[in-house]
Design a protein around this motif. Structure first.
Motif, PDB file in Angstrom:
ATOM      1  N   ALA A   1       0.899  -1.196  -0.136  1.00  0.00           N
ATOM      2  CA  ALA A   1       0.094  -0.205  -0.077  1.00  0.00           C
ATOM      3  C   ALA A   1       1.034   1.176  -0.115  1.00  0.00           C
ATOM      4  N   LEU A   2       1.998   1.075   0.717  1.00  0.00           N
ATOM      5  CA  LEU A   2       2.857   2.206   0.681  1.00  0.00           C
ATOM      6  C   LEU A   2       3.616   2.531  -0.655  1.00  0.00           C
ATOM      7  N   GLU A   3       4.081   1.616  -1.243  1.00  0.00           N
ATOM      8  CA  GLU A   3       4.770   1.640  -2.549  1.00  0.00           C
ATOM      9  C   GLU A   3       3.853   2.086  -3.623  1.00  0.00           C
ATOM     10  N   ALA A   4       2.203   1.883  -3.243  1.00  0.00           N
ATOM     11  CA  ALA A   4       1.467   2.443  -4.539  1.00  0.00           C
ATOM     12  C   ALA A   4       1.216   3.787  -4.125  1.00  0.00           C
ATOM     13  N   GLU A   5       1.603   4.269  -3.005  1.00  0.00           N
ATOM     14  CA  GLU A   5       1.420   5.718  -2.997  1.00  0.00           C
ATOM     15  C   GLU A   5       2.767   6.346  -3.056  1.00  0.00           C
ATOM     16  N   GLY A   6       3.742   5.892  -3.425  1.00  0.00           N
ATOM     17  CA  GLY A   6       5.026   6.404  -3.890  1.00  0.00           C
ATOM     18  C   GLY A   6       6.207   6.328  -2.904  1.00  0.00           C
ATOM     19  N   LEU A   7       6.034   5.619  -1.938  1.00  0.00           N
ATOM     20  CA  LEU A   7       6.978   5.482  -1.152  1.00  0.00           C
ATOM     21  C   LEU A   7       7.977   4.159  -1.279  1.00  0.00           C
ATOM     22  N   ASP A   8       9.116   4.505  -1.648  1.00  0.00           N
ATOM     23  CA  ASP A   8      10.241   3.448  -1.933  1.00  0.00           C
ATOM     24  C   ASP A   8      10.711   2.543  -0.782  1.00  0.00           C
ATOM     25  N   CYS A   9      10.379   1.438  -0.504  1.00  0.00           N
ATOM     26  CA  CYS A   9      10.661   0.692   0.753  1.00  0.00           C
ATOM     27  C   CYS A   9      11.494  -0.387   0.533  1.00  0.00           C
ATOM     28  N   ASP A  10      12.697  -0.330   1.206  1.00  0.00           N
ATOM     29  CA  ASP A  10      13.318  -1.725   1.319  1.00  0.00           C
ATOM     30  C   ASP A  10      13.593  -2.449   2.286  1.00  0.00           C
TER      31      ASP A  10
END
Length: 277
Positions: A259-268
């Motif tokens: 959900a965060l990546e769908a909002e544009g946050l790049d998560c490692d």
């Protein structure tokens, strides 16, 4: 799109339809315009330093650090009583069963160094937060779906096998364990005791078993609790299924990360997150 820590917390709440931030989750160092995050189950002082050194905008943990949520963790444990009474356990018995867990958490919170990890993030000026109960609720709902999709005459072994097909559990080095019961036991009524702060130990499982529940699911349990339950319920057809702590936590965290990546946050992902993604 860059996000703020407040917006990230709101995304977690929206995923489960809640309005208030649970007591076991919090923004320890706030931030805005966040584009990258280091995400893990346990991110404490060493990982905060790693994230700052490698240039991440945010440190996002699942488990509470030694911050205010640990001091105020006990209110989340009201879920223990809520889940038990939903399965027919009388409120007085449910409160009694949960009392030891609540007392233990209150005492632990009072003695914890609640400034340790947040102060490191403050010193390094890096946003730091944790989100615990909402991802666990996502995992609980996933387990519930597995139980509800089985036939009425399913065995506990079949339940364990279906749980093992969840990608996070399938990929983990831990297996679904039947700590009490035999694989060919009837599955019967299933209590999913997850997203209640922590597992309920032998007292909570006993309360379920004594009031019509046949199978209890925990994501982790202590050896002493297992021994007590085996001594009391070993030949009664009751079952305790344990899915594995980190694999189970990863289920909800992975959905949150998506959900965060769908909002544009790049998560490692590190420290358990990312299993089965």
């Amino acid at each position: 799109m860059a996000l703020s820590t407040a917006e990230i917390m709101e995304i977690s709440l929206d995923l489960v339809g809640w309005d208030e931030v649970p007591a076991d989750s919090g923004i320890h160092v706030s931030g805005d315009d966040l584009e990258t995050a280091l995400v893990g189950i346990d991110l404490e002082s060493p990982e905060i330093q790693l994230a700052e050194r490698e240039g991440y905008d945010l440190v996002l943990a699942h488990h509470p650090p030694g911050g205010d949520p640990r001091v105020n963790f006990a209110p989340v444990l009201d879920k223990q009583v809520e889940f038990m009474t939903a399965h027919g356990v009388p409120e007085e018995r449910a409160e009694e069963a949960a009392s030891g867990i609540i007392s233990g958490m209150e005492h632990a919170g009072h003695s914890a160094n609640y400034r340790h990890d947040p102060s490191m993030a403050e010193h390094l000026d890096i946003p730091y937060m944790n989100v615990h109960l909402a991802p666990d609720e996502l995992g609980r709902r996933r387990f519930r779906e597995v139980a509800d999709d089985l036939d009425d005459d399913a065995t506990v072994g079949e339940f364990a096998d279906e749980l093992g097909e969840i990608p996070e559990i399938e990929e983990a080095i831990t297996d679904v364990e039947l700590r009490l019961g035999e694989r060919d036991n009837d599955l019967g009524e299933v209590a999913i005791h997850h997203a209640a702060g922590t597992n309920g130990g032998s007292d909570v499982a006993s309360a379920y078993f004594d009031h019509g529940v046949d199978t209890v699911l925990y994501i982790h349990v202590g050896a002493g609790d297992t021994a007590e339950l085996r001594e009391e319920y070993g030949d009664t057809g009751k079952n305790l299924v344990v899915t594995g702590h980190i694999a189970s936590d990863a289920i909800g965290m992975n959905e949150f990360i998506d959900a965060l990546e769908a909002e544009g946050l790049d998560c490692d992902t590190v420290s358990g997150c990312g299993i089965g993604r």
